[in-house]
Design an enzyme around this catalytic site. Sequence first.
Site, PDB file in Angstrom:
ATOM      1  N   LYS A 116       0.830  -1.206   0.000  1.00 25.38           N
ATOM      2  CA  LYS A 116       0.000   0.000   0.000  1.00 25.38           C
ATOM      3  C   LYS A 116       0.867   1.260   0.000  1.00 25.38           C
ATOM      4  CE  LYS A 116      -4.191  -1.837   2.163  1.00 25.38           C
ATOM      5  NZ  LYS A 116      -3.889  -3.253   1.993  1.00 25.38           N
ATOM      6  N   ARG A 297      -6.169  -8.683  -8.370  1.00 25.31           N
ATOM      7  CA  ARG A 297      -6.827  -9.988  -8.436  1.00 25.31           C
ATOM      8  C   ARG A 297      -8.302  -9.777  -8.726  1.00 25.31           C
ATOM      9  NH1 ARG A 297      -9.572  -9.545  -3.662  1.00 25.31           N
ATOM     10  NH2 ARG A 297      -8.489  -8.548  -1.913  1.00 25.31           N
TER      11      ARG A 297
END
Length: 672
Positions: A116, A297
């Site tokens: 992140k 994903r």
Amino acid sequence: MFTKILIANRGEIACRVAATAQRLGIQTVAVYSEADANARHVAVCDEAVPIGAAPARESYLRGDRIIAAALATGAQAIHPGYGFLSENEEFAEACAKAGLVFIGPPAGAIRAMGSKSAAKSLMEKAGVPLVPGYHGDNQDPAFLREQADAIGYPVLLKASAGGGGKGMRIVEKSADFIDALASCKREASSSFGDDKVLVEKYLTRPRHIEIQVFADGQGGCVYLFERDCSVQRRHQKVLEEAPAPGMTQERRRAMGEAAVAAAKAVGYVGAGTVEFIAEESRNGEDGSFYFMEMNTRLQVEHPVTEMITGLDLVEWQLRVAFGEALPKKQEELTIHGHALEARIYAENPEKGFLPSTGTLHHLRTPAAVEFSIGAALGLPAAVRIDAGVREGDAISPFYDPMIAKLIVWGRDREEALARMSQALAGYEVVGLSSNVAFLQRLVQSQPFATADLDTGLIERHHAALFPPPQPASKAVLALAAAFLLAGERPAAANDPWSDAAGWRLNGMLRRRFRFDDDAGSHEIAIGYQSSGWLLLEDGDAASLSLLKQDGPALTVRLGDATLRGSVVREGESLHVFTHGRHALLTYRDPLAHAGEHEAEGGRLTAPMPGKIVAVLAEKGRAVVKGAPLLVMEAMKMEHTIAAPSDGMVEELLYAVGDQVAEGAQLLAFKAA
């Protein structure tokens, strides 16, 4: 196209991937842990390979074993699903080295967006607006608290490698920062093997909006519109919908183009989701949004995108991974209607959404419904269920406690809401706690119905969403009594000694039935008649007769009303399902021995199986009500055991690292 793929996952996503693969004529290989030997995903695949013990670190996170299984079975590619190894760049690289296609983005893209902190730095350079915060490498607790103090409270601590709401803490004031940081780092390390965190300003009423992107290996990249995932508990999504309510075409385009730019910046290929938080505006959408993270994903909530676009995103994944171009261009993509997804979990919302474990002794679901308009648009169904478990399966403490995803489609949001309410009313779960009743209240609540959405909706409307227990209705009591009475019928009709018809020479046989629920005790009297019974409650009398019984399903006549429902018995517990509601009654059988219940005074017990990760109390030390005593980890989440009152810890029975069973006494506590 591939002829055989291995699915490196479990549960509903493994079943979901297998369904598309088999529709395309692709053979599927499942992998499974010792706990999943009889799981549904094993049954639906063409082959299955065991890969280790129940803990994920010894099975589903063992990339070497998964690759060996793929090579041994002749699979050409590996679909990682979501979670586990789906965003692990080392696994993606290992697949390539083994000559296997990883059905996901390049390892470089995973690496760029997997952290992140790194992703935010990348977006900052690209000019994408970010929430104020610290995303650097300095993890010194004192330094991080200084950053939080400078940002201003409340702040959000977030695991840099995290996801799924794990490793996240909201800190309201500086004095709480160090303890929250320690807890956040423990959970992050346990879940992701990386305890690095970032600190961000916590927006008090943000919308959580994510953009589905798709890219191919020829440079093509599109966005498949947005999903609103604002309704969350413990930073995990509960309800998702597409499109986002109130979204303007201008803002949709701006967010979509920003998401595509983010994907192209890292050379993305495959399915991905770029997540944003947007400022709440009382006057409608104000256009401001901030990059939060990118999930490299397929997402749990991808079915709502499929429902409004009529596309199969898993098929797109397979085609792109095989080297084909995207099936559609941006101008060919359109939105049809509205879709909602509810996550059916084994958890207890009334106990802080504590996960529940056990066996699904009884599971009834609404049927998938084809809808004429939806079918004409090429949409799969008006009601869709993606499930990884069946009746008789167990929800274990080793994995996420999801039972299923319930997805509905409507021509507009109002129709989708009505269909979701109806579908939730068709769910019957016995054997463990579920969130079905809570989801019903949430979907029917005024803020959700009017799309007054933000990530704090559940907390802000806690009183309305968690009303006090309501006493069982007469209909519920009638169904419970009819079920018990029907079970007393003799096996042999010609045996007078087994006849339970209650015949008396003079007068009427009357029996009393006592049922307890969370609202108190209920007592009814049943009078035996020549045909059926008489139900007496609070001075009222009504005839009661059983019209039909088919397993747990009952049709009963009470007075002039016809009642339909299901009753499932577990020992002294009666689960009554009627009118879309689930009532749990305890039958107090007067003929049974009344067992003495162990007094719980002075005991603090484990709410579920888990491991002790922190002991915060000391033997003989006085504590105040609410003080944290110890921390358990279960299902990759931390649960703090707090002092129920002012008092003293008399004895600590477990140490850090110890495994404890559900109901185990953790410490001896003496109230002041």
